[in-house]
Scaffold this active site. Structure first.
Site, short mmCIF file in Angstrom:
data_model
loop_
_atom_site.label_atom_id
_atom_site.label_comp_id
_atom_site.label_asym_id
_atom_site.label_seq_id
_atom_site.Cartn_x
_atom_site.Cartn_y
_atom_site.Cartn_z
N GLU A 182 33.59 -12.30 -5.43
CA GLU A 182 33.35 -12.76 -4.06
C GLU A 182 33.80 -11.71 -3.05
OE1 GLU A 182 35.21 -16.57 -3.60
OE2 GLU A 182 33.71 -17.58 -4.83
N ASP A 215 -0.66 4.39 2.84
CA ASP A 215 -1.52 3.21 2.91
C ASP A 215 -1.77 2.86 4.36
OD1 ASP A 215 0.71 1.67 3.82
OD2 ASP A 215 1.32 1.37 1.75
N LYS A 261 -4.05 2.19 -0.51
CA LYS A 261 -3.22 1.81 -1.67
C LYS A 261 -3.31 0.31 -1.92
CE LYS A 261 1.35 0.90 -1.47
NZ LYS A 261 2.77 1.10 -1.13
N ARG A 265 -1.38 -2.84 -4.47
CA ARG A 265 -0.26 -3.09 -5.39
C ARG A 265 -0.55 -4.36 -6.18
NH1 ARG A 265 5.16 -1.44 -5.67
NH2 ARG A 265 5.10 -0.39 -3.66
N THR A 277 11.13 3.02 -5.88
CA THR A 277 10.99 3.64 -7.21
C THR A 277 10.33 5.02 -7.14
OG1 THR A 277 8.77 2.76 -7.55
CG2 THR A 277 10.61 1.35 -8.22
N GLY A 325 7.19 5.45 -6.82
CA GLY A 325 5.83 5.36 -7.35
C GLY A 325 4.77 5.67 -6.30
C1 R5P Z 1 5.27 -0.76 0.73
O1 R5P Z 1 4.29 -1.17 1.34
C2 R5P Z 1 6.25 0.17 1.35
O2 R5P Z 1 5.82 0.60 2.60
C3 R5P Z 1 6.55 1.36 0.46
O3 R5P Z 1 5.36 2.14 0.31
C4 R5P Z 1 7.01 0.92 -0.90
O4 R5P Z 1 7.98 -0.07 -0.78
C5 R5P Z 1 7.56 2.07 -1.69
O5 R5P Z 1 8.03 1.59 -2.92
P1 R5P Z 1 7.99 2.50 -4.21
O6 R5P Z 1 8.75 3.75 -3.88
O7 R5P Z 1 8.67 1.67 -5.26
O8 R5P Z 1 6.55 2.76 -4.52
#
Ligand code: R5P
Length: 300
Positions: free
Chosen positions: A41, A171, A194, A196, A226, A228
């Site tokens: 905690e 994106d 992009k 997801r 991450t 990605g």
């Molecule tokens: C998503 O729409 C955010 O704007 C970032 O593009 C996203 O969160 C990046 O996450 P990662 O590095 O895991 O691809």
């Protein structure tokens, strides 16, 4: 700011951010004392200067560990309210949970709404954050809520590569970010498309040919988690003939092997704001606290 005490949430990110904020505001700074009980905690104790102030700007990034950071922020706000501090402002350089801003799949929690309501109800009269994922989410906070753009301040610290250069959003949602950075740098901009997978979290890009052959590209995004998104965007742009890829990001979480992914995808350099501590890698960190100080001053 008149009568304002900058109160750091005590973790390293909030300490550094609040030191710079206090300097920019020419305000005194103090820090909460925090510890963790053996069972996990959280505990916080206010410094005496805070309990005697009429106005306190609490600086607490919701950087990882996000849940602990959030609980600590709520404890601080509640303690200030109980001590009768009349004006409490929450400065949250990184607002975790901002990406879950709607029900992508039926019956999901809208996390950003829950977080903003909790901050408000714990006692924050207003909220300042840096580059929230979507500006519209601020309406979940019933009070003044401001998302400060870091890109104008970051533009001043970025070394723009020699030669033709273009700013690219990974994106459509990040297009506004590209526009702000591109305007500040006096460069053209464009975006990729992009998608997801909402179950696996995997990202994929729609084929879109941009005119990047021979151009240096600056990819801009709000968060690298991450890695990605930015790694895939970089690979695509380099395969389309881009000369180099630089990345500008507000919140460089860089979890797991994110940094290695960026390097393997050909990213030359990463610039990040000082809102979180990157878990991996070595981005160049840019102080954006003065931009938050200007926003606070403008609405004082
Ligand atoms: C998503 O729409 C955010 O704007 C970032 O593009 C996203 O969160 C990046 O996450 P990662 O590095 O895991 O691809």
């Amino acid at each position: 700011l008149p009568g304002c005490l900058v109160l750091s949430g005590g973790d390293p990110v909030s300490e550094e951010f609040s030191a710079s904020l206090a300097q920019a505001l020419r305000a005194p700074k103090a820090s909460v004392h925090r510890k963790v009980f053996p069972d996990g905690e959280s505990y916080v104790r206010l410094p005496e200067d805070a309990t005697g102030s009429s106005r306190v700007c609490v600086v607490k990034s919701l950087a990882p560990p996000q849940d602990k950071s959030l609980v600590e922020l709520l404890l601080i706000l509640d303690a200030l309210k109980e001590k009768g501090v009349s004006r409490v402002e929450a400065i949250v350089p990184y607002l975790a949970y901002s990406r879950q801003d709607r029900e992508f799949l039926a019956n999901e929690a809208v996390s950003v709404r829950a977080v903003l309501r909790a901050i408000r109800h714990a006692g924050a009269e207003s909220l300042y954050t840096v580059e929230i994922h979507k500006e519209e989410s601020l309406s979940f906070f019933e009070g003044r809520a401001v998302s400060v753009s870091p890109y104008e301040a970051m533009a001043e610290a970025i070394e723009v590569p020699d030669g033709d250069t273009v700013v690219i959003a990974p994106d459509r949602g990040a297009l506004g970010r590209a526009v702000r950075l591109a305007r500040a740098l006096g460069l053209p901009y464009d975006y990729l498309v992009k998608h997801r997978d909402r179950v696996t979290g995997e990202v994929f890009f729609e084929p879109k040919s941009l005119n990047v052959r021979g151009y240096n590209v600056i990819i801009v995004d709000d968060i690298i988690s991450t890695g990605g998104t930015v790694a895939k965007a970089s690979s695509i742009l380099l395969s389309q003939g881009a000369r180099s890829v630089t990345v500008v990001v507000a919140h460089a979480l860089l979890v797991g092997d994110a940094w290695r992914k960026l390097v393997s995808a050909g990213v030359r350099r990463v610039y990040a704001a000082n809102t979180v501590a990157p878990a991996s890698g070595n981005p160049k960190i840019i102080d954006v606290a003065p931009a938050v100080a200007s926003a606070l001053g403008a609405t004082a």
